[in-house]
Design an enzyme around this catalytic site. Structure first.
Site, short mmCIF file in Angstrom:
data_model
loop_
_atom_site.label_atom_id
_atom_site.label_comp_id
_atom_site.label_asym_id
_atom_site.label_seq_id
_atom_site.Cartn_x
_atom_site.Cartn_y
_atom_site.Cartn_z
CE1 TYR A 130 -13.61 -26.84 -0.31
CE2 TYR A 130 -14.84 -24.80 -0.14
CZ TYR A 130 -13.64 -25.48 -0.10
OH TYR A 130 -12.47 -24.79 0.16
CG LEU A 181 -11.35 -19.63 13.93
CD1 LEU A 181 -12.83 -19.82 14.23
CD2 LEU A 181 -10.75 -18.56 14.84
#
Length: 330
Positions: free
Chosen positions: A59, A207
């Site tokens: 990341y 989500l």
């Protein structure tokens, strides 16, 4: 905050974890990353009782681990820290996966240095290397446990066969995989396997990569550097169809007096005590909303109503590009 046990380890982790990826990677360009706000979000997470933090060495090419180190420097004992290894960058910025024992030794030292910690609580292989037996990868990871550099081991996006083979080498505490109202393929054998072996399922993108938040009404809402623009679910007719499900879920959440994101997280929590979602956010506003989902209780009637919505609105498009799909569930 409520807490759940991590596999068979006896460790208590927050029922809602924190995915830290978006603070440094994938969902935007450099101008979209706000370090002061991210640090404030991490501080607030601890205030809210969210002690389960998830990152990875890829990341931001290590930038996310460095970001977390600024909080860990004084709050290490308050965080159950998970990171991942395996993706490597080529000179052209493309990636490939390396689960070799030699690279694992290199990766863990680099992560420990960036995080500025002595030990990583949960260390995942980010994918399963198709060119290296999973036994070799996990065997090298198990050596890190013996050396005291890692406490527990995890897999990410592994198949039933890989989970069983890995578990025969060393206990696996967690399987991290995508699981949400929009992605339910783990229900086809994988979840039964983790339960049989006493492995927690850590749900990333709970989500729907932001679909559940209601904040994305058209692909134009995403910045140019946002990798979701390349995903089939966020393109053309697929996106239009998926918005129908989003709208139906939003309407139901409104009836319940909660946010759509809270409905999605509460649904996941209701699927079993062994499931821990790690919604990602880089803003305090959304963190508080996500944390509140731990207090939402869905009745049997609520769950049935959600199932009815899902049966009426099929999700359209693959969750990754064709290339990305080759790396999952293997």
């Amino acid at each position: 905050m409520q807490y759940r046990k991590l596999g068979k380890t006896g460790e208590s982790i927050s029922a809602i974890g924190l995915g830290c990826m978006g603070m440094s990677f994938a969902y935007g360009n450099e101008q979209d990353f706000n370090e002061p706000e991210s640090l404030a979000t991490l501080e607030l997470a601890l205030d809210l009782g969210i002690n389960f933090w998830d990152t990875a060495d890829m990341y931001g090419k290590g930038a996310n681990e460095i970001l977390l180190s600024k909080i860990l420097a004084t709050k290490r004992d308050k965080v159950f820290l998970a990171t991942k290894f395996g993706f490597r960058y080529r000179d052209d910025n493309s990636t490939y996966f390396d689960g070799s024992p030699a690279y694992i030794k290199q990766s863990v030292e680099a992560s420990l240095k960036r995080l500025k910690v002595d030990v990583i609580d949960l260390y995942y292989t980010h994918r399963i290397d198709e060119n290296i037996p999973v036994e070799e990868t996990v065997g090298a990871m198990a050596a890190l446990v013996k050396e005291g550099k890692v406490r527990y081991l995890g897999l990410s996006e592994a198949s039933v066969e890989s989970i069983k083979r890995a578990s025969a080498v060393h206990p696996i505490a967690a399987l991290q995989t995508e699981y949400s109202l929009f992605t339910r393929d783990v229900e086809d054998g994988i979840l039964a396997t983790t339960r049989e072996l006493g492995i927690s399922l850590v749900a990333y993108s709970p989500l729907g990569r932001g679909l559940s938040t209601g904040a994305i009404n058209k692909t134009g809402d995403l910045s140019d550097g946002d990798f979701r623009k390349n995903l089939p679910r966020f393109q053309g007719a697929n996106f239009d169809q998926n918005l129908q499900m989003v709208n139906a879920l939003e309407a139901f959440a409104k009836e319940k007096g909660i946010a759509a994101a809270q409905l999605s997280l509460a649904w996941l929590l209701a699927q079993g005590e062994d499931i821990v979602p790690i919604p990602g956010t880089k803003r305090r506003k959304y963190l508080q909303e996500n944390a509140g989902a731990a207090d939402v209780q869905l009745s049997a009637e609520d769950l049935a109503a959600i199932d009815h919505i899902l049966s009426k609105h099929a999700i359209a498009g693959l969750r990754y590009t064709e290339g990305g799909m080759k790396l999952v569930n293997r």
